[in-house]
Write a protein that holds these residues in place. Structure first.
Motif, short mmCIF file in Angstrom:
data_model
loop_
_atom_site.label_atom_id
_atom_site.label_comp_id
_atom_site.label_asym_id
_atom_site.label_seq_id
_atom_site.Cartn_x
_atom_site.Cartn_y
_atom_site.Cartn_z
N ASN A 1 -7.24 -4.72 -106.38
CA ASN A 1 -6.56 -3.56 -106.95
C ASN A 1 -5.06 -3.81 -106.96
N VAL A 2 -4.33 -2.96 -107.66
CA VAL A 2 -2.93 -3.25 -107.95
C VAL A 2 -2.07 -3.42 -106.70
N PRO A 3 -2.08 -2.48 -105.75
CA PRO A 3 -1.22 -2.67 -104.58
C PRO A 3 -1.58 -3.87 -103.72
N ILE A 4 -2.88 -4.15 -103.59
CA ILE A 4 -3.30 -5.31 -102.81
C ILE A 4 -2.86 -6.60 -103.50
N ALA A 5 -3.00 -6.65 -104.82
CA ALA A 5 -2.59 -7.84 -105.57
C ALA A 5 -1.09 -8.07 -105.44
N TRP A 6 -0.30 -6.99 -105.52
CA TRP A 6 1.15 -7.11 -105.37
C TRP A 6 1.50 -7.63 -103.98
N TYR A 7 0.89 -7.03 -102.98
CA TYR A 7 1.15 -7.44 -101.60
C TYR A 7 0.83 -8.92 -101.39
N HIS A 8 -0.35 -9.34 -101.81
CA HIS A 8 -0.77 -10.72 -101.58
C HIS A 8 0.09 -11.71 -102.36
N ALA A 9 0.42 -11.38 -103.62
CA ALA A 9 1.22 -12.29 -104.43
C ALA A 9 2.61 -12.50 -103.83
N MET A 10 3.25 -11.43 -103.37
CA MET A 10 4.58 -11.56 -102.79
C MET A 10 4.53 -12.20 -101.41
N ASP A 11 3.45 -11.96 -100.69
CA ASP A 11 3.30 -12.54 -99.35
C ASP A 11 3.18 -14.06 -99.42
N GLU A 12 2.68 -14.58 -100.53
CA GLU A 12 2.53 -16.03 -100.69
C GLU A 12 3.87 -16.76 -100.67
N THR A 13 4.93 -16.10 -101.17
CA THR A 13 6.21 -16.78 -101.35
C THR A 13 7.33 -16.25 -100.45
N HIS A 14 7.23 -15.01 -100.00
CA HIS A 14 8.34 -14.40 -99.28
C HIS A 14 8.15 -14.49 -97.77
N PRO A 15 9.24 -14.69 -97.02
CA PRO A 15 9.15 -14.72 -95.55
C PRO A 15 8.89 -13.33 -94.99
N SER A 16 8.62 -13.27 -93.70
CA SER A 16 8.17 -12.03 -93.08
C SER A 16 9.23 -10.94 -93.02
N ASP A 17 10.51 -11.29 -93.22
CA ASP A 17 11.54 -10.26 -93.18
C ASP A 17 11.71 -9.56 -94.53
N LYS A 18 10.95 -9.97 -95.53
CA LYS A 18 10.97 -9.30 -96.84
C LYS A 18 9.77 -8.35 -96.90
N VAL A 19 10.03 -7.11 -97.30
CA VAL A 19 9.00 -6.07 -97.25
C VAL A 19 8.78 -5.47 -98.63
N VAL A 20 7.52 -5.48 -99.07
CA VAL A 20 7.18 -4.81 -100.32
C VAL A 20 6.95 -3.33 -100.05
N GLN A 21 7.12 -2.53 -101.08
CA GLN A 21 6.85 -1.10 -100.95
C GLN A 21 6.36 -0.57 -102.28
N MET A 22 5.32 0.26 -102.23
CA MET A 22 4.76 0.87 -103.42
C MET A 22 4.96 2.38 -103.35
N VAL A 23 5.22 2.99 -104.49
CA VAL A 23 5.43 4.43 -104.56
C VAL A 23 4.40 5.03 -105.49
N ALA A 24 3.70 6.05 -105.00
CA ALA A 24 2.70 6.75 -105.80
C ALA A 24 2.92 8.25 -105.67
N GLU A 25 2.60 8.98 -106.73
CA GLU A 25 2.79 10.43 -106.70
C GLU A 25 1.68 11.13 -105.94
N ASP A 26 0.47 10.57 -106.00
CA ASP A 26 -0.66 11.17 -105.32
C ASP A 26 -1.67 10.07 -105.03
N ASN A 27 -2.90 10.44 -104.72
CA ASN A 27 -3.90 9.45 -104.34
C ASN A 27 -4.51 8.70 -105.51
#
Length: 227
Positions: free
Chosen positions: A199-225
């Motif tokens: 799903n979209v947030p998991i894909a974003w998290y995993h893709a950025m985690d492949e290249t970015h070090p642990s001090d870089k943090v992704v964040q997703m914003v949603a209006e509701d569930n």
């Protein structure tokens, strides 16, 4: 309604609890299956993708990252709507004024931007800024999801509920709470994971985690569930 924030390593847990059933459909050149895509715009039954990017300020990999996202989905059967970068990336493509965004960012199911930014805006180049709190209304026409690959792009979720509602139907805005780094692999990796069924947030998290070090943090914003 206060925007829902999904950030950092907790994304892996929180999104599984509240949005585990929301997927971008896996499609190939032989089988188009829009699945969960239900925007109000003119899809014609086929999911659409569009990207914009800026290499200004030394971001030499932005075009490869955005183009890789675009072509990975396009090669799998998605309709390629636009790939605009540098001088061809315009503020009007993102902004609600005169419904200009309906031919670009709000005229596709998923969009991706790669370039400079802050918690207030994204930058398409010198003097070309798009401000979240007053210039965007994403999702009232077609947009379902957007990735903002720029520094601090989702660090202040309240900016998407300013004088104009940036969260105006779009399910999810993926970005970074911290600085981001400019890797060519990020865009195509994000697309490949979506096609693999993440799903979209998991894909974003995993893709950025492949290249970015642990001090870089992704964040997703949603209006509701319903992200």
């Amino acid at each position: 309604m206060k925007p829902k924030v999904l950030s950092g390593i907790s994304v892996l847990i929180v999104t599984l609890l509240i949005v585990g059933a929301i997927f971008v459909p896996a499609v190939s050149a032989d089988e188009i299956n829009p699945g969960a895509i239900d925007g109000t715009g003119d899809d014609g039954g086929t999911p659409e993708v569009g990207v914009e990017w800026s290499t200004a300020g030394g971001l030499d990999n932005s075009d490869d990252s955005a183009g890789g996202f675009y072509n990975t989905l396009g090669d799998a059967g998605w309709t390629r709507k636009f790939n605009k970068g540098d001088a061809n990336a315009l503020e009007s493509h993102f902004e609600y004024f005169n419904n200009g965004d309906r031919n670009y960012i709000d005229g596709v199911d998923i969009a991706f931007f790669n370039g400079h930014g802050s918690d207030q805006h994204i930058s398409l180049g010198p003097g070309k800024d798009v401000f979240f709190s007053s210039e965007i209304e994403w999702g009232d026409y077609d947009l379902e999801w957007i990735g903002l690959h720029s520094c601090h792009s989702t660090a202040e979720p309240g900016n998407f509920k300013g004088s104009h509602y940036g969260l105006n139907g779009v399910h999810l805005i993926c970005g970074f709470e911290t600085e981001s780094l400019n890797y060519a692999e990020d865009g195509p990796s994000f697309a490949e994971r979506l096609l693999d069924g993440e799903n979209v947030p998991i894909a974003w998290y995993h893709a950025m985690d492949e290249t970015h070090p642990s001090d870089k943090v992704v964040q997703m914003v949603a209006e509701d569930n319903s992200v």
